[in-house]
Write an enzyme that holds these catalytic residues in place. Structure first.
Site, PDB file in Angstrom:
ATOM      1  N   CYS A  37       0.499  -1.479  -0.015  1.00 16.57           N
ATOM      2  CA  CYS A  37       0.272  -0.023  -0.079  1.00 16.57           C
ATOM      3  C   CYS A  37       1.050   0.970  -0.217  1.00 16.57           C
ATOM      4  O   CYS A  37       0.745   2.149  -0.743  1.00 16.57           O
ATOM      5  CB  CYS A  37      -1.291   0.118   1.082  1.00 16.57           C
ATOM      6  SG  CYS A  37      -1.657  -1.768   1.003  1.00 16.57           S
ATOM      7  N   HIS A  91      -1.695   6.221   2.042  1.00 19.22           N
ATOM      8  CA  HIS A  91      -1.753   5.599   3.415  1.00 19.22           C
ATOM      9  C   HIS A  91      -1.573   5.628   4.921  1.00 19.22           C
ATOM     10  O   HIS A  91      -1.608   6.938   5.058  1.00 19.22           O
ATOM     11  CB  HIS A  91      -0.162   4.196   3.523  1.00 19.22           C
ATOM     12  CG  HIS A  91      -0.028   3.617   4.177  1.00 19.22           C
ATOM     13  ND1 HIS A  91      -1.228   1.507   3.885  1.00 19.22           N
ATOM     14  CD2 HIS A  91      -0.407   2.847   5.143  1.00 19.22           C
ATOM     15  CE1 HIS A  91      -1.565   1.174   4.975  1.00 19.22           C
ATOM     16  NE2 HIS A  91      -0.471   2.209   5.896  1.00 19.22           N
ATOM     17  N   HIS A 105      -2.620  -2.049  -5.957  1.00 19.65           N
ATOM     18  CA  HIS A 105      -1.706  -3.172  -6.376  1.00 19.65           C
ATOM     19  C   HIS A 105      -2.713  -4.471  -6.782  1.00 19.65           C
ATOM     20  O   HIS A 105      -4.015  -4.182  -5.945  1.00 19.65           O
ATOM     21  CB  HIS A 105      -0.578  -3.114  -5.387  1.00 19.65           C
ATOM     22  CG  HIS A 105      -1.065  -3.304  -4.362  1.00 19.65           C
ATOM     23  ND1 HIS A 105      -1.790  -4.307  -3.571  1.00 19.65           N
ATOM     24  CD2 HIS A 105      -0.795  -2.724  -3.418  1.00 19.65           C
ATOM     25  CE1 HIS A 105      -2.171  -4.025  -2.677  1.00 19.65           C
ATOM     26  NE2 HIS A 105      -1.436  -2.478  -1.892  1.00 19.65           N
TER      27      HIS A 105
END
Length: 557
Positions: A72, A126, A323
Site C-alpha cells: 500500500c 496510506h 496493487h
C-alpha cells in the site's frame, strides 16, 4: 504607463486568471485497495461489476498497467508523488517521505496550488505514520481528509461466528445494520464524496476529489447479501494453485497478512508455504469477489451523482488499484512480491468529450443495481466492441503527468537523476500522447511507447523470515527489481544498502524469467535454462539501464 492603464492591465490579467482557473476540468481520482483486474470488463465474465463496466465503456482501458511496488504505502507514495520507490525511499508502512526524503509535490498539492479545491475521502495516502498522521494535510488537501467514523472498527472483532461470538476473520460477510455504527466505511466514505459533489455543483472553482475505497483489502467485510451473487458451486479455484517451478526462495511471500485472522489461525496452516485448504481457498475467493461487487456499487453511486449533478461533462475521472492481489495463485495469498498478478492493476481514464461524447445529466453513468444480475432475464451493460483500450505498457507513476496535461496545467518536468532537492518533477510520463493516438489514429502501428514497466520489492534476507513480506527500512538487505516487457517478466534480486539507498548489482542472489507467450501465469522460472542464456543477458542489461531508457523517444532526456 499611467496609473489608470496599469490598473486596467492588472484587472484584465486577474480576470483572465480567474476565467482560466474556473474553466478548468475537475478531477475525480478513484483508488481501490488490493484490486486486481478481476472485473467483467477485464475478461472475468462471472464477475458482477456493472458500474465499473459501464465506466469502462466511456473511458480508456489500460490492459497492462503496473504499480511500482506491491504494497500500500510505497505504491501510493509513488503514484501520488509521481516518483518511484528508489526515489521516495518508501518501502514500508512506517516511512513518511516528507520527513525522510524530500518535500516532494503530490498530485492534489499541485492542483491545490493551481487554484483547485482538493479533498480526500477514504484511503488515498496510506493513513497513519506513512502520511504524517494527517493523510498529508495541509500540504495536499484544502481540508482535512475525511475518514468514515466506522473505520475504527475495520480490524476489530466484528465478524459474527457460532454461538453469537464475534471474531476477527479474513472472511467476514455481515448484516450491516448489526455492525458498529450501523454502516461500513466504504459506504460512509462514498456518502461523503457524494455530499462533496453536491456542494461543489454550484461552485465555479474546480475541484480535485480523491476517493479511496478500502475493500477488497482484508478483512473481506461486506454486506452478506453480496454472497448471493457468487454461489460457491460456481466459484472457480485458482488455475495455478501450486508453488512455481524453480522459484527462488527470496521471491516467495509467506503471506503473514492473511495468517493473523482467527479463521486462518484455526486452519493451522503451516509456515511459510501452507497451503490454505482447497475448500477454504474457495470461500476466500468467493468473499473477494463479493467485496469487489460491493465496491462496484459504491463506485456506481458516486458516478451516478457526478452525472446527475451535471458534473460528468467537465470532470476527468481516473480509476485504478493500488496493487494486485493473489488468491491462491502460485500457492500465494496477498501481495508483497513481484509477480504479474501483484504488480498489474486495472486502470481507466475518462475524459469528457474525448473518450465519450458529452451528454445531458443522467445519461452517461446511470446507477446499475448489481442484484439485477440475479434476475433470469438480466443483461449486463454492453461492452461495446468499439470501446477504447490499449495493451501498451503503462505505470501508475504516469498519472501525475497525465492529469496535469489533461487539466491544462504545466506538465511537471522529468526528474533529474538526483531529485531529492527538487519539489516538482516526475519519473512517469504523460499518457496523453498514447490516448491521443488511440482516439485519433488507432491504426497507427508506428506509434512508439514505453518498452518496459518497472516495479520492485524489498526483502530482509535471501531465506524466508517472519518479516519477509514487510521488512522495516533498516532491515532491508535485498531488493528485487522486476521489469515487464512486451513478452517477458525479468527479475533480479540484488544486495541493497538501506543506509545509502543503493543497490549492488554485482551481488545477485537470484533471477527470474517468465516467457509470457508460453507462460502467461508465470509458473515456470526459466532463468537458468540454457535456451534463454542470450535473452537473459539482454534483459539484464535492459533492467539495469532502468526506466529512463524505456521511455518513448519523444520523452525529454
Amino acid at each position: 504607463m499611467g496609473v489608470t492603464a496599469r490598473v486596467a492591465l492588472v484587472t484584465l490579467c486577474s480576470a483572465y486568471l480567474v476565467v482560466n482557473v474556473y474553466a478548468r476540468l475537475n478531477v475525480l481520482f478513484i483508488v481501490v485497495d488490493d484490486l486486481r483486474p478481476q472485473l467483467s470488463c477485464y475478461g472475468y465474465p462471472n464477475m458482477v461489476t456493472p458500474n465499473i463496466d459501464n465506466f469502462a465503456t466511456k473511458s480508456v482501458t489500460f490492459e497492462r498497467a503496473y504499480v511500482q511496488q506491491g504494497v500500500c504505502s510505497p505504491s501510493r507514495t509513488s503514484f501520488m508523488t509521481g516518483r518511484r520507490p528508489d526515489t521516495t525511499h518508501v518501502f514500508d508502512l512506517k516511512t513518511y517521505f516528507r520527513n525522510t526524503t524530500g518535500n516532494f509535490s503530490t498530485i492534489p498539492e499541485y492542483f491545490k496550488n493551481n487554484g483547485y479545491i482538493s479533498q480526500s475521502s477514504g484511503k488515498i495516502f496510506h493513513p497513519g505514520i506513512a502520511s504524517g498522521k494527517t493523510d498529508d494535510y495541509p500540504a495536499s488537501w484544502s481540508f482535512p481528509a475525511y475518514h468514515a467514523p466506522t473505520e475504527k472498527y475495520a480490524i476489530q472483532k466484528v465478524c459474527p461466528g457460532s454461538g453469537g461470538t464475534l471474531y476477527r476473520t479474513a472472511r467476514c460477510p455481515v448484516n450491516v445494520t448489526q455492525q458498529p455504527g450501523g454502516s461500513l466505511p466504504d459506504i460512509q466514505n462514498a456518502d461523503f464524496a457524494i455530499q462533496f459533489l453536491q456542494n461543489r455543483s454550484e461552485d465555479q472553482k474546480p475541484f480535485f476529489l480523491g476517493m479511496g475505497f478500502m475493500k477488497p483489502h482484508l478483512p473481506f467485510r461486506f454486506p452478506i447479501e453480496y454472497l448471493d451473487l457468487y454461489p460457491l458451486s460456481k466459484v472457480a479455484p485458482a488455475p495455478n494453485p501450486n508453488y512455481p517451478l524453480l522459484l527462488p526462495e527470496v521471491a516467495w511471500s509467506p503471506w503473514p497478512e492473511l495468517r493473523v485472522y482467527d479463521d486462518i489461525v484455526a486452519l493451522n496452516v503451516s509456515f511459510p508455504y501452507g497451503p490454505v485448504p482447497p475448500e477454504y481457498a474457495l470461500l476466500l475467493r468467493q468473499a473477494y469477489s463479493a467485496a469487489v461487487t460491493y465496491i462496484d456499487a459504491q463506485v456506481g453511486r458516486i458516478m451516478a451523482a457526478l452525472d446527475t449533478l451535471g458534473l460528468a461533462n467537465n470532470t476527468i475521472v481516473t480509476f485504478h488499484g493500488d496493487h494486485g492481489w493473489q488468491l491462491g495463485e502460485h500457492q500465494e495469498w496477498c501481495k508483497h512480491d513481484n509477480f504479474e498478478i501483484t504488480t498489474r492493476v486495472p486502470m481507466f481514464v475518462y475524459i469528457p468529450g474525448t473518450t465519450a461524447p458529452k451528454a445531458p445529466p443522467g445519461q452517461l453513468f446511470p446507477f446499475f443495481d448489481p442484484f439485477e444480475a440475479l434476475r433470469s432475464d438480466y443483461k449486463a451493460p454492453a461492452m461495446t466492441s468499439g470501446r477504447l483500450s490499449t495493451d501498451a505498457l503503462v505505470e501508475a507513476v504516469d498519472l501525475f503527468a497525465t492529469l496535469s496535461e489533461l487539466a491544462g496545467l504545466p506538465v511537471p518536468p522529468l526528474c533529474p537523476p538526483d531529485s531529492s532537492q527538487v519539489e516538482l518533477c516526475t519519473e512517469g510520463y504523460s499518457l496523453v500522447p498514447l490516448i491521443r493516438n488511440l482516439t485519433t489514429s488507432p491504426s497507427n502501428s508506428s506509434f512508439q511507447w514505453k518498452s518496459a514497466a518497472f516495479s520492485q520489492y524489498p526483502r530482509p534476507s535471501a531465506t524466508i523470515q517472519h518479516n519477509s513480506d514487510l521488512p522495516n527500512l533498516d532491515d532491508i538487505r535485498i531488493m528485487g527489481y522486476t521489469m515487464r516487457t512486451d513478452e517477458h517478466r525479468y527479475t533480479e534480486w540484488v544486495a541493497y544498502d538501506p543506509v545509502t539507498f543503493t543497490a549492488n548489482w554485482t551481488q545477485v542472489y537470484a533471477r527470474e524469467l517468465y516467457v509470457h507467450s508460453s507462460d502467461p501465469e508465470e509458473n515456470y522460472n526459466v532463468a537458468d535454462a540454457p535456451l534463454y542464456t542470450q535473452l537473459l543477458t539482454q534483459l539484464s542489461q535492459q533492467l539495469r539501464r532502468g526506466w529512463r531508457a524505456a521511455l518513448p523517444a519523444m520523452a525529454e532526456s
